[in-house]
Structure formats: structure tokens, C-alpha cells
Design an enzyme around this catalytic site. Structure first.
Site, PDB file in Angstrom:
ATOM      1  N   GLY A 340       0.815  -1.218   0.000  1.00 23.44           N
ATOM      2  CA  GLY A 340       0.000   0.000   0.000  1.00 23.44           C
ATOM      3  C   GLY A 340       0.847   1.266   0.000  1.00 23.44           C
ATOM      4  O   GLY A 340       0.483   2.269  -0.622  1.00 23.44           O
ATOM      5  N   GLU A 363      10.610   7.528 -28.815  1.00 24.69           N
ATOM      6  CA  GLU A 363      11.822   7.140 -29.568  1.00 24.69           C
ATOM      7  C   GLU A 363      11.553   5.860 -30.378  1.00 24.69           C
ATOM      8  O   GLU A 363      12.426   5.055 -30.634  1.00 24.69           O
ATOM      9  CB  GLU A 363      12.976   6.918 -28.583  1.00 24.69           C
TER      10      GLU A 363
HETATM   11  N1  COS Z   1      19.932   4.494 -40.905  1.00 21.63           N
HETATM   12  C1  COS Z   1      20.022   5.120 -42.083  1.00 21.63           C
HETATM   13  N2  COS Z   1      19.082   5.055 -43.014  1.00 21.63           N
HETATM   14  C2  COS Z   1      18.008   4.305 -42.762  1.00 21.63           C
HETATM   15  C3  COS Z   1      17.854   3.594 -41.563  1.00 21.63           C
HETATM   16  C4  COS Z   1      18.879   3.715 -40.599  1.00 21.63           C
HETATM   17  N3  COS Z   1      18.810   3.091 -39.426  1.00 21.63           N
HETATM   18  N4  COS Z   1      16.701   2.922 -41.582  1.00 21.63           N
HETATM   19  C5  COS Z   1      16.126   3.190 -42.758  1.00 21.63           C
HETATM   20  N5  COS Z   1      16.911   4.042 -43.476  1.00 21.63           N
HETATM   21  C6  COS Z   1      16.669   4.606 -44.801  1.00 21.63           C
HETATM   22  C7  COS Z   1      17.167   3.708 -45.855  1.00 21.63           C
HETATM   23  O1  COS Z   1      17.808   4.541 -46.817  1.00 21.63           O
HETATM   24  C8  COS Z   1      15.924   3.092 -46.492  1.00 21.63           C
HETATM   25  O2  COS Z   1      16.115   3.031 -47.841  1.00 21.63           O
HETATM   26  P1  COS Z   1      16.723   1.713 -48.581  1.00 21.63           P
HETATM   27  O3  COS Z   1      15.551   0.793 -48.744  1.00 21.63           O
HETATM   28  O4  COS Z   1      17.238   2.267 -49.845  1.00 21.63           O
HETATM   29  O5  COS Z   1      17.779   1.137 -47.706  1.00 21.63           O
HETATM   30  C9  COS Z   1      14.835   4.085 -46.172  1.00 21.63           C
HETATM   31  O6  COS Z   1      15.275   4.777 -45.012  1.00 21.63           O
HETATM   32  C10 COS Z   1      13.498   3.466 -45.872  1.00 21.63           C
HETATM   33  O7  COS Z   1      13.643   2.523 -44.841  1.00 21.63           O
HETATM   34  P2  COS Z   1      12.500   1.510 -44.433  1.00 21.63           P
HETATM   35  O8  COS Z   1      11.983   0.838 -45.679  1.00 21.63           O
HETATM   36  O9  COS Z   1      13.015   0.651 -43.341  1.00 21.63           O
HETATM   37  O10 COS Z   1      11.369   2.521 -43.903  1.00 21.63           O
HETATM   38  P3  COS Z   1       9.942   2.231 -43.307  1.00 21.63           P
HETATM   39  O11 COS Z   1       9.007   3.258 -43.828  1.00 21.63           O
HETATM   40  O12 COS Z   1       9.574   0.800 -43.441  1.00 21.63           O
HETATM   41  O13 COS Z   1      10.121   2.628 -41.727  1.00 21.63           O
HETATM   42  C11 COS Z   1      10.620   2.305 -39.402  1.00 21.63           C
HETATM   43  C12 COS Z   1      10.960   2.006 -40.876  1.00 21.63           C
HETATM   44  C13 COS Z   1       9.272   1.757 -38.974  1.00 21.63           C
HETATM   45  C14 COS Z   1      11.732   1.573 -38.653  1.00 21.63           C
HETATM   46  C15 COS Z   1      10.680   3.831 -39.138  1.00 21.63           C
HETATM   47  O14 COS Z   1       9.596   4.517 -39.730  1.00 21.63           O
HETATM   48  C16 COS Z   1      10.734   4.176 -37.661  1.00 21.63           C
HETATM   49  O15 COS Z   1      11.780   4.097 -37.028  1.00 21.63           O
HETATM   50  N6  COS Z   1       9.590   4.580 -37.099  1.00 21.63           N
HETATM   51  C17 COS Z   1       9.516   5.042 -35.721  1.00 21.63           C
HETATM   52  C18 COS Z   1       9.762   6.491 -35.676  1.00 21.63           C
HETATM   53  C19 COS Z   1      10.149   6.891 -34.308  1.00 21.63           C
HETATM   54  O16 COS Z   1      10.999   6.321 -33.665  1.00 21.63           O
HETATM   55  N7  COS Z   1       9.525   7.941 -33.857  1.00 21.63           N
HETATM   56  C20 COS Z   1       9.796   8.463 -32.587  1.00 21.63           C
HETATM   57  C21 COS Z   1       9.639   9.919 -32.643  1.00 21.63           C
HETATM   58  S1  COS Z   1      11.064  10.771 -32.380  1.00 21.63           S
HETATM   59  S2  COS Z   1      11.134  10.864 -30.418  1.00 21.63           S
END
Ligand code: COS
Length: 381
Positions: A340, A363
Site C-alpha cells: 500500500g 523514440e
Molecule cells: N539508418 C540510415 N538510413 C536508414 C535507416 C537507418 N537506421 N533505416 C532506414 N533508413 C533509410 C534507408 O535509406 C531506407 O532506404 P533503402 O531501402 O534504400 O535502404 C529508407 O530509409 C526506408 O527505410 P525503411 O523501408 O526501413 O522505412 P519504413 O518506412 O519501413 O520505416 C521504421 C521504418 C518503422 C523503422 C521507421 O519509420 C521508424 O523508425 N519509425 C519510428 C519512428 C520513431 O521512432 N519515432 C519516434 C519519434 S522521435 S522521439
């Protein structure tokens, strides 16, 4: 790889612990209760050169490694998660400038951020572009001398308090994520405004708001990196800051464990300290094991980021995922150990439990972290 920290990092831990216990601990509950941004704590961090801790020395910062930053974030969060967040967001939001700013941009923006005179903010999320960051709708239309931004961001930490916003907007809609570009936007730019300020479950001292861009002109020299590089800059920034959020979660978990252990030694039931009961011992043993496992992952991910290792993205995601799940479990169990008493506001645990929750969400949600890990594990199939 061993995780016995070098002596200078253990010294750093000791210094931050001392600072947190003497100057932050007396304010922690009050900051949560008042729900106002603690400018006194911001000043404390600035005076101790922590707001420019990760900024390279040539721009007025300390040039600290990510591993060192994790120790700072962890020790601050052990006492007060809001304080830790002030440190973490400055690092996160200045990083796109460090990573992709021109020499001129770095010289203009990094020194006042390093001195802590200015705050920074990371302006990525939108109502319809949260986990799907690539669905960004804010536009940046090229005009003579620069770009005009229109759109709205949400859940922006330091929104309205920061002078500098690392902002992501679409310059080339037909190119999908490759059409997103990054900009430094100043609060003083015409067309920039602050929308609603959120009322949050935890991290009550942090200010989180909407940000609006209405015909907001941004000079072309404020573009970070090249046109279309924005999404990649955002992802690299997140790779480099997820270990820090992991460290923050780790600190919250350690802080909760500290309270629970002390309680188990002092609280008497059935004629002796409750720590003599195996039911309590097993809970504490599990908590400690999870905290240590999280610590290893956080430090390892930070070390890999410092090395620019090809696996850093996956390890950052694993560290953030595991440490934040640990923080949620450990704070919940710590409340249970206090029974509690743990549920009451005169103990810090209910605050820690509320603060822990967002580390599973921001993040990148822990579901997104699993996506990042699985994609790296499986490759293109
Ligand atoms: N570093 C550098 N470039 C990256 C990368 C990384 N870690 N991850 C992806 N990319 C780039 C690449 O260039 C990729 O292109 P290629 O296919 O030519 O390699 C491109 O981005 C697209 O990547 P992906 O196809 O993985 O993109 P998605 O739209 O599928 O998204 C996630 C991936 C879901 C992982 C991403 O949108 C994400 O991290 N979302 C969460 C966002 C977040 O954390 N928000 C918090 C707010 S800020 S506090």
C-alpha cells in the site's frame, strides 16, 4: 567485449550521482507535482556543462562518447526522469545538426546549444505519422532563397521552449521516404507557432506540444544534408539516441530497485524484515537480474554506436526495447514490494512507474524496435 567500465566513466558516474542526490533529489517529487518545466534544473545542467556534453569540442561542447552520455542519462534518471529527459533531448535534437549540418550551420547553432543558452527540439512526429515516420505530411516547397514549410507536428518535447527545431518535411512527395528533407527551423521564424501543450501521465516536468508551420520560410542554408536525405538523417539520429532512452529507462529501473531493497531491509511484518521472506527475495532477485541485463545491452549498444558499427541500429533497438520493458516491470514490482505504501504519492515509486511507461513508447514504440531488429536479423527475404 567486457562491460567493466573504464575508471573515468566510473568517476563520471560518481560525479553525476553526487549532483543528482544533492541538487536534483530534493526537487524530483515537486517537479512531478507541479508539472512545470524546471528551469532551475535546466540551469544546473547547463552550469555543469551537460547540455553540450555530446556536442563536439570545436563547437563548444565536451565531445563526450555516447557511452558517457548513457552513464549521465542513467544516473540522472535514477533520481528524476524529467531531469534525465532534459539531458537526452538536447543530445537527440542537436544530433541532426552535428551529423549533417554545414560548417556554417554548425558554427551558428551548436555553440549556444552547447552553452545551454538555447534548447533544441526534434520535430518529426505528426498525428498521422507516428510509427510510420515515412508518412510525414508537412511540406517544404522550394522558393527563391529557401523553402516554405506548411504542416503540423505533435508530441514535440521542448515544444515552445526550444529556440532550434530539427524538422523533417516533404520536399518531393512523389519520392516517398526519399522525398523527405531535414531543416533547422528557429522559433523566431515567421510562420512558426506553438499549438496545444499536452497534459501527460508522467515526465510531468517536460513540456510536450504541437508545433505549426504556416507559410514558414526557412533559408536554403538551413537544410541539413542534401535534399531527400531527411529520413535517413532521422533514422541515424534515432539509432544514436535509442541507447540513451534505454539508459534513461535503466536509471528509472535502478532507482526503483534501490527503493525496494531499502524497504525490504527496513519494513517489518510477521516479526522480521520482509526481505527475509522468500517471496520478496525472489522478486528482488529477478529485478536485479533484469536491471543488469538491461545495463549490458545499453552499454553495448552505445559502444557499437561510438564505433559506428554496422550492427548499431539493431543493438540500439534491442537496448531500448529491453531496458524500457525492464523499467516497466521493475517499477511495477517495486510498487508491489512496498504494498500500500508503494501506491501512495509520498513514495517515489508511483512517479517512477508513470515515468517508465513512456520509455516503451517514445523514440519508437517497442513494436517498432522489434521491426528494426527482425529486419536486420532476416535481411531482405
Ligand atoms: N539508418 C540510415 N538510413 C536508414 C535507416 C537507418 N537506421 N533505416 C532506414 N533508413 C533509410 C534507408 O535509406 C531506407 O532506404 P533503402 O531501402 O534504400 O535502404 C529508407 O530509409 C526506408 O527505410 P525503411 O523501408 O526501413 O522505412 P519504413 O518506412 O519501413 O520505416 C521504421 C521504418 C518503422 C523503422 C521507421 O519509420 C521508424 O523508425 N519509425 C519510428 C519512428 C520513431 O521512432 N519515432 C519516434 C519519434 S522521435 S522521439
Amino acid at each position: 567485449m567486457t562491460y567493466t567500465l573504464p575508471e573515468e566513466l566510473e568517476d563520471l558516474r560518481g560525479q553525476i550521482r553526487e549532483l543528482a542526490l544533492s541538487k536534483v533529489a530534493p526537487r524530483a517529487a515537486e517537479i512531478d507535482r507541479e508539472g512545470k518545466y524546471p528551469w532551475d534544473i535546466q540551469k544546473l545542467l547547463a552550469e555543469n556543462e551537460l547540455l553540450g556534453y555530446a556536442i563536439p569540442e570545436e563547437y563548444g561542447g565536451s565531445g563526450a562518447s555516447l557511452l558517457a552520455c548513457c552513464i549521465v542519462a542513467e544516473e540522472l534518471a535514477r533520481i528524476c526522469a524529467t531531469t534525465s529527459l532534459i539531458f537526452v533531448v538536447q543530445k537527440l535534437a542537436a544530433y541532426p545538426i552535428v551529423l549533417a549540418g554545414s560548417e556554417e550551420t554548425k558554427k551558428k547553432y551548436l555553440p549556444p546549444l552547447a552553452r545551454g543558452e538555447w534548447l533544441a527540439s526534434f520535430c518529426l512526429t505528426e498525428r498521422e505519422a507516428g510509427s510510420d515516420a515515412g508518412a510525414t505530411k508537412t511540406t517544404a516547397k522550394e522558393v527563391e532563397g529557401g523553402y516554405v514549410l506548411n504542416g503540423e507536428k505533435c508530441f514535440i518535447t521542448n515544444g515552445g521552449l526550444a529556440q532550434v527545431y530539427s524538422t523533417f518535411a516533404v520536399t518531393d512527395p512523389e519520392m516517398g521516404v526519399k522525398g523527405i528533407s531535414a531543416f533547422v527551423v528557429e522559433k523566431s521564424f515567421e510562420g512558426f507557432s506553438v499549438g496545444a501543450i499536452e497534459d501527460k501521465m508522467g515526465l510531468r516536468g517536460a513540456q510536450v506540444s504541437e508545433i505549426r508551420f504556416e507559410e514558414c520560410f526557412v533559408p536554403k542554408e538551413n537544410m541539413l544534408g542534401s535534399r531527400g536525405e531527411g529520413f535517413s538523417i532521422a533514422m541515424k539520429t534515432l539509432d544514436n539516441s535509442r541507447p540513451l532512452v534505454g539508459a534513461q529507462a535503466l536509471g528509472i529501473a535502478q532507482g526503483a530497485l534501490d527503493v525496494a531493497v531499502q524497504w525490504a531491509k527496513e519494513r517489518k511484518q510477521f516479526g522480521s524484515p520482509i526481505g527475509k521472506l522468500q517471496g520478496i527475495q525472489f522478486m528482488l532477485a529477478d529485478m536485479k537480474t533484469q536491471v543488469e541485463a538491461a545495463r549490458q545491452l545499453v552499454y553495448r549498444s552505445a559502444t557499437l554506436c561510438d564505433m559506428n558499427h554496422p550492427e548499431m541500429s539493431m543493438f540500439s533497438a534491442m537496448a531500448k526495447l529491453y531496458a524500457s520493458d525492464t523499467a516497466m516491470r521493475v517499477t511495477t514490482d517495486a510498487v508491489q514490494v512496498l504494498g500500500g505504501y508503494g501506491y501512495m504519492k509520498n513514495q517515489p515509486l508511483e512517479r517512477m512507474m508513470r515515468d517508465a511507461k513512456v520509455t516503451q513508447i517514445y523514440e519508437g514504440t517497442n513494436q517498432v524496435q522489434r521491426v528494426v531488429i527482425a529486419r536486420r536479423l532476416l535481411g531482405k527475404i
